[in-house]
Design a protein around this motif. Sequence first.
Motif, PDB file in Angstrom:
ATOM      1  N   ALA A  65       0.807  -1.301   0.034  1.00 46.12           N
ATOM      2  CA  ALA A  65      -0.042  -0.089   0.162  1.00 46.12           C
ATOM      3  C   ALA A  65       1.009   1.083   0.026  1.00 46.12           C
ATOM      4  N   THR A  66       0.323   2.533  -0.258  1.00 47.58           N
ATOM      5  CA  THR A  66       0.935   3.755  -0.297  1.00 47.58           C
ATOM      6  C   THR A  66       0.666   4.442   1.163  1.00 47.58           C
ATOM      7  N   CYS A 118       7.537   7.266   8.103  1.00 45.88           N
ATOM      8  CA  CYS A 118       7.904   6.858   6.956  1.00 45.88           C
ATOM      9  C   CYS A 118       8.817   5.201   7.098  1.00 45.88           C
ATOM     10  N   ASP A 119       9.742   5.654   7.958  1.00 46.62           N
ATOM     11  CA  ASP A 119      10.875   4.569   7.981  1.00 46.62           C
ATOM     12  C   ASP A 119      10.064   3.239   8.135  1.00 46.62           C
ATOM     13  N   ILE A 120       9.187   3.269   9.261  1.00 46.41           N
ATOM     14  CA  ILE A 120       8.361   2.050   9.696  1.00 46.41           C
ATOM     15  C   ILE A 120       7.415   1.525   8.465  1.00 46.41           C
ATOM     16  N   GLY A 121       7.069   2.662   7.939  1.00 51.87           N
ATOM     17  CA  GLY A 121       6.275   2.257   6.822  1.00 51.87           C
ATOM     18  C   GLY A 121       6.893   1.213   5.796  1.00 51.87           C
ATOM     19  N   ARG A 122       8.130   1.823   5.362  1.00 48.66           N
ATOM     20  CA  ARG A 122       9.058   0.780   4.507  1.00 48.66           C
ATOM     21  C   ARG A 122       9.163  -0.498   5.036  1.00 48.66           C
ATOM     22  N   ALA A 123       9.410  -0.539   6.473  1.00 48.91           N
ATOM     23  CA  ALA A 123       9.598  -1.808   7.110  1.00 48.91           C
ATOM     24  C   ALA A 123       8.078  -2.755   6.774  1.00 48.91           C
ATOM     25  N   ASP A 163      -2.210  17.685  -4.314  1.00 51.18           N
ATOM     26  CA  ASP A 163      -3.320  17.002  -4.557  1.00 51.18           C
ATOM     27  C   ASP A 163      -2.874  15.333  -4.716  1.00 51.18           C
ATOM     28  N   GLU A 164      -1.554  15.217  -5.586  1.00 48.94           N
ATOM     29  CA  GLU A 164      -1.281  13.702  -5.569  1.00 48.94           C
ATOM     30  C   GLU A 164      -1.007  12.937  -4.295  1.00 48.94           C
ATOM     31  N   LEU A 165      -0.776  13.731  -3.167  1.00 48.60           N
ATOM     32  CA  LEU A 165      -0.604  13.140  -1.909  1.00 48.60           C
ATOM     33  C   LEU A 165      -2.027  12.622  -1.414  1.00 48.60           C
ATOM     34  N   PHE A 166      -3.075  13.314  -1.683  1.00 45.19           N
ATOM     35  CA  PHE A 166      -4.068  12.887  -0.999  1.00 45.19           C
ATOM     36  C   PHE A 166      -4.854  11.747  -1.987  1.00 45.19           C
ATOM     37  N   SER A 167      -4.553  11.999  -3.210  1.00 47.80           N
ATOM     38  CA  SER A 167      -5.321  11.054  -4.156  1.00 47.80           C
ATOM     39  C   SER A 167      -4.680   9.782  -4.262  1.00 47.80           C
ATOM     40  N   ARG A 168      -3.328   9.545  -3.856  1.00 48.43           N
ATOM     41  CA  ARG A 168      -2.601   8.431  -4.176  1.00 48.43           C
ATOM     42  C   ARG A 168      -2.499   7.534  -2.528  1.00 48.43           C
ATOM     43  N   SER A 169      -2.546   8.190  -1.630  1.00 48.34           N
ATOM     44  CA  SER A 169      -2.349   7.667  -0.334  1.00 48.34           C
ATOM     45  C   SER A 169      -3.388   6.667   0.096  1.00 48.34           C
ATOM     46  N   ASP A 170      -2.993   5.299   0.552  1.00 48.55           N
ATOM     47  CA  ASP A 170      -3.878   4.587   1.093  1.00 48.55           C
ATOM     48  C   ASP A 170      -4.153   5.025   2.546  1.00 48.55           C
ATOM     49  N   VAL A 171      -3.111   5.027   3.106  1.00 52.54           N
ATOM     50  CA  VAL A 171      -2.770   5.845   4.525  1.00 52.54           C
ATOM     51  C   VAL A 171      -2.358   7.106   4.327  1.00 52.54           C
ATOM     52  N   LEU A 172      -3.031   8.171   4.892  1.00 50.05           N
ATOM     53  CA  LEU A 172      -2.455   9.445   5.088  1.00 50.05           C
ATOM     54  C   LEU A 172      -2.420  10.038   6.299  1.00 50.05           C
ATOM     55  N   SER A 173      -1.003  10.370   6.850  1.00 49.27           N
ATOM     56  CA  SER A 173      -0.751  10.791   8.046  1.00 49.27           C
ATOM     57  C   SER A 173      -0.180  12.199   8.059  1.00 49.27           C
ATOM     58  N   VAL A 174      -0.777  12.904   9.071  1.00 47.87           N
ATOM     59  CA  VAL A 174      -0.305  14.335   9.146  1.00 47.87           C
ATOM     60  C   VAL A 174       0.654  14.483  10.188  1.00 47.87           C
ATOM     61  N   HIS A 175       1.636  15.329   9.876  1.00 52.84           N
ATOM     62  CA  HIS A 175       2.839  15.514  10.765  1.00 52.84           C
ATOM     63  C   HIS A 175       3.361  16.869  10.446  1.00 52.84           C
ATOM     64  N   VAL A 176       2.291  17.923  10.885  1.00 53.34           N
ATOM     65  CA  VAL A 176       2.938  19.249  10.582  1.00 53.34           C
ATOM     66  C   VAL A 176       2.741  20.023  11.883  1.00 53.34           C
ATOM     67  N   VAL A 177       3.452  21.090  12.110  1.00 51.84           N
ATOM     68  CA  VAL A 177       3.144  22.134  13.272  1.00 51.84           C
ATOM     69  C   VAL A 177       2.298  23.052  13.104  1.00 51.84           C
ATOM     70  N   LEU A 178       1.092  23.081  13.964  1.00 48.47           N
ATOM     71  CA  LEU A 178       0.198  24.215  13.839  1.00 48.47           C
ATOM     72  C   LEU A 178       0.851  25.675  13.775  1.00 48.47           C
ATOM     73  N   SER A 179       0.341  26.159  12.898  1.00 44.87           N
ATOM     74  CA  SER A 179       0.677  27.628  12.432  1.00 44.87           C
ATOM     75  C   SER A 179      -0.288  28.502  11.620  1.00 44.87           C
ATOM     76  N   ASP A 180      -0.451  29.602  11.471  1.00 46.50           N
ATOM     77  CA  ASP A 180      -1.242  30.302  10.609  1.00 46.50           C
ATOM     78  C   ASP A 180      -1.475  29.567   9.256  1.00 46.50           C
ATOM     79  N   ARG A 181      -0.090  29.165   8.675  1.00 42.36           N
ATOM     80  CA  ARG A 181      -0.110  28.637   7.557  1.00 42.36           C
ATOM     81  C   ARG A 181      -0.765  27.163   7.255  1.00 42.36           C
ATOM     82  N   THR A 182      -0.815  26.274   8.489  1.00 35.86           N
ATOM     83  CA  THR A 182      -1.197  25.124   8.513  1.00 35.86           C
ATOM     84  C   THR A 182      -2.379  25.061   8.865  1.00 35.86           C
ATOM     85  N   ARG A 183      -2.866  25.776   9.773  1.00 34.52           N
ATOM     86  CA  ARG A 183      -4.526  25.727  10.061  1.00 34.52           C
ATOM     87  C   ARG A 183      -5.298  25.525   9.284  1.00 34.52           C
TER      88      ARG A 183
END
Length: 313
Positions: free
Chosen positions: A142-143, A157-162, A190-210
């Motif tokens: 899976a992706t 991602c390291d664990i995902g590859r394992a 857009d490709e990140l969202f359309s291709r992922s079988d599992v999509l995991s969020v790992h960003v710091v909350l800021s005005d740009r990411t809210r």
Amino acid sequence: MKIAIIDDYQNVALDLADWQTLQADVTVYDTPLGDEVQAATRLAPYDVIVAMRERTPFPASLLRSLPKLRLLVTTGPRNAAIDLAAATQCGVTVSGTGYEAHPTTELTWALILAAARLLPRQFESMRAGGWQVGLGNSLRGATLGVLGLGNLGSAVCDIGRAFGMETIAWSQNLTPEYAEQKGVTYVERDELFSRSDVLSVHVVLSDRTRGIVGARELSLMKPTAIFVNTSRGAVVDEAALLDTLEQKSIAAAALDVFDQEPLPADHPLRLMENAVLTPHIGYVSRDLYEIFYQDAVDDIRAWAAGSPLRVLS
């Protein structure tokens, strides 16, 4: 010196560090303090407050209501819920503590596996005297997509590859060259969202990411996909996510963080069969709490001696 340790939900702070060396009056609050007025009333007597992450916000209005406060220690190296400029204006030193990301990495994978293999439903069936229910999915081939390829995203991602997964990533500052260094394929948003079988969020909350994940992004995901958030609730448009789950437009959401915490008892997410929920415990592990509270004691001791440590403001 009067010290308040707040939001110690597990009531373990006194056992994980040597507070007696401070020769201070230490009080532990193991339940939420309430609204800002209630928090101001309860915290008014204290010279030092030790806050657990962002469980209690410290806006300018609350800081100005605490004239005795001189040191505010936050567990972790940053705290977006503290108005640092206001703390400086109020003469309050703000210090942080050490931090390790691996507990959140591990919980992220616990959530992914729980959602993929329908573990909450299996647990409920076993407790009710039943046996197998539903048909889960394995992850090999899976992706895995990550939104944010910092230390946490890279470790996930390291664990995902394992597991034998393909790993892709996007964020606002990510470059193809950096992704390649991490063994991950850079893709457009857009490709990140359309291709992922599992999509995991790992960003710091800021005005740009809210609200960076909204209805449009969720609509791009596969109906079989799993959405995972162990970052911050406000990164995702919660109303859009609720609608996506109600429509069963994705297979599941696995969430450790929410817009409002603690999550209200009547919140609709609690009733969603396709939502796997944990109560913001990504960082809640004994080894990390030991770092938090032992460093907090060191911070207080150093501040009292006139040489504060890990100063944020």
